[in-house]
Enzyme design. Structure first.
Site, PDB file in Angstrom:
ATOM      1  N   GLU A  72      -3.601  -2.382  -9.494  1.00 35.50           N
ATOM      2  CA  GLU A  72      -5.205  -1.753  -8.956  1.00 35.50           C
ATOM      3  C   GLU A  72      -5.901  -0.873 -10.270  1.00 35.50           C
ATOM      4  OE1 GLU A  72      -5.598  -2.457  -6.012  1.00 35.50           O
ATOM      5  OE2 GLU A  72      -4.142  -2.637  -5.177  1.00 35.50           O
ATOM      6  N   HIS A  90      -2.359   6.231  -4.855  1.00 32.58           N
ATOM      7  CA  HIS A  90      -2.392   4.997  -3.958  1.00 32.58           C
ATOM      8  C   HIS A  90      -1.175   4.276  -3.254  1.00 32.58           C
ATOM      9  CE1 HIS A  90      -2.140   0.857  -1.922  1.00 32.58           C
ATOM     10  NE2 HIS A  90      -2.292   0.277  -3.357  1.00 32.58           N
ATOM     11  N   HIS A  92       1.756   2.559  -0.046  1.00 28.51           N
ATOM     12  CA  HIS A  92       1.802   1.601   1.060  1.00 28.51           C
ATOM     13  C   HIS A  92       2.785   2.423   2.327  1.00 28.51           C
ATOM     14  CE1 HIS A  92       0.895  -2.085  -1.436  1.00 28.51           C
ATOM     15  NE2 HIS A  92       0.315  -1.370  -1.642  1.00 28.51           N
ATOM     16  N   HIS A 152      -3.385  -3.254   4.119  1.00 26.57           N
ATOM     17  CA  HIS A 152      -2.682  -2.543   2.775  1.00 26.57           C
ATOM     18  C   HIS A 152      -1.998  -1.290   2.243  1.00 26.57           C
ATOM     19  CE1 HIS A 152      -4.091  -3.016  -1.827  1.00 26.57           C
ATOM     20  NE2 HIS A 152      -2.576  -2.244  -1.826  1.00 26.57           N
TER      21      HIS A 152
END
Length: 212
Positions: A72, A90, A92, A152
């Site tokens: 990413e 980032h 999840h 996502h």
């Protein structure tokens, strides 16, 4: 960059401990000048050591490290080159991903949403690690400190890694409040007028008289 790479390990462990990521999912980065330290590809965030974290420049060239940067990294660099962010997280996380798979935005059901810029947008879906996803996230992040990525997860920014991480915790809390609220009824969404009143209150707090 050594201290920043140590921070990546510290907050990577915290992300796992708080259940914001599982397995090798999620990634973090922090910028200093034209260099960006980022978590490596395919590594569990709670098992990182500083030397495992590669360093790239803002153009995406590997400067230091033996491991490949997170897949990413293009998304991280896209945000860095268009904002004043100095750190990105980032994840999840469960509730963030639920909202990201069912909504086009997270409405402001609590005034703390203002700390992230108000309404949190859900970036259009694109395959992870692609220029398309990077562009979609960059657009959703405009003027915000957080965005969700369709089907996502979530991404947050800050002036420091601590600030970006706290924004991630807040994003997940807001998503959880919304999702759990749906199980009871239809969550009330704050109006622009109500949100503006919160801003005004914060800018002009009341002065309490001192007892003599």
């Amino acid at each position: 960059m050594s201290s920043l790479r140590e921070q990546l390990c510290e907050y990577g462990r915290r992300a796992v401990e708080l259940g914001l990521v599982i397995g090798t999912s999620g990634n973090l980065s922090v910028r200093e000048g034209d260099l960006v330290a980022v978590t490596p590809s395919g590594a569990a965030l709670d098992r990182l050591t500083p030397e495992m974290c590669p360093v790239v420049d803002v153009e995406g060239y590997l400067v230091e490290g033996d491991l490949q940067p997170s897949s990413e990294t293009p998304m991280h660099l896209a945000v860095y080159t268009t904002t004043d962010a100095r750190a990105i997280v980032h994840t999840h996380s469960v509730f963030g991903t639920i909202v990201a798979t069912t909504m086009t935005e997270l409405p402001p059901v609590h005034y703390n949403a203002l700390l992230l810029g108000g309404v949190v947008k859900v970036a259009e879906y694109a395959t992870y690690g692609t220029p398309e996803l990077a562009a979609n996230v960059r657009a959703a992040m405009e003027g915000k400190k957080a965005a969700l990525m369709a089907n996502h997860g979530g991404v947050t920014v800050g002036a420091t890694l601590e600030e970006a991480f706290e924004a991630t915790r807040l994003l997940e809390w807001l998503c959880e409040v919304y999702v759990r609220g749906l199980s009871v009824g239809k969550p009330a969404v704050l109006t622009d007028e109500q949100l503006n009143a919160v801003v005004e209150r914060a800018l002009n707090p009341p002065a309490f008289p001192r007892r003599l």
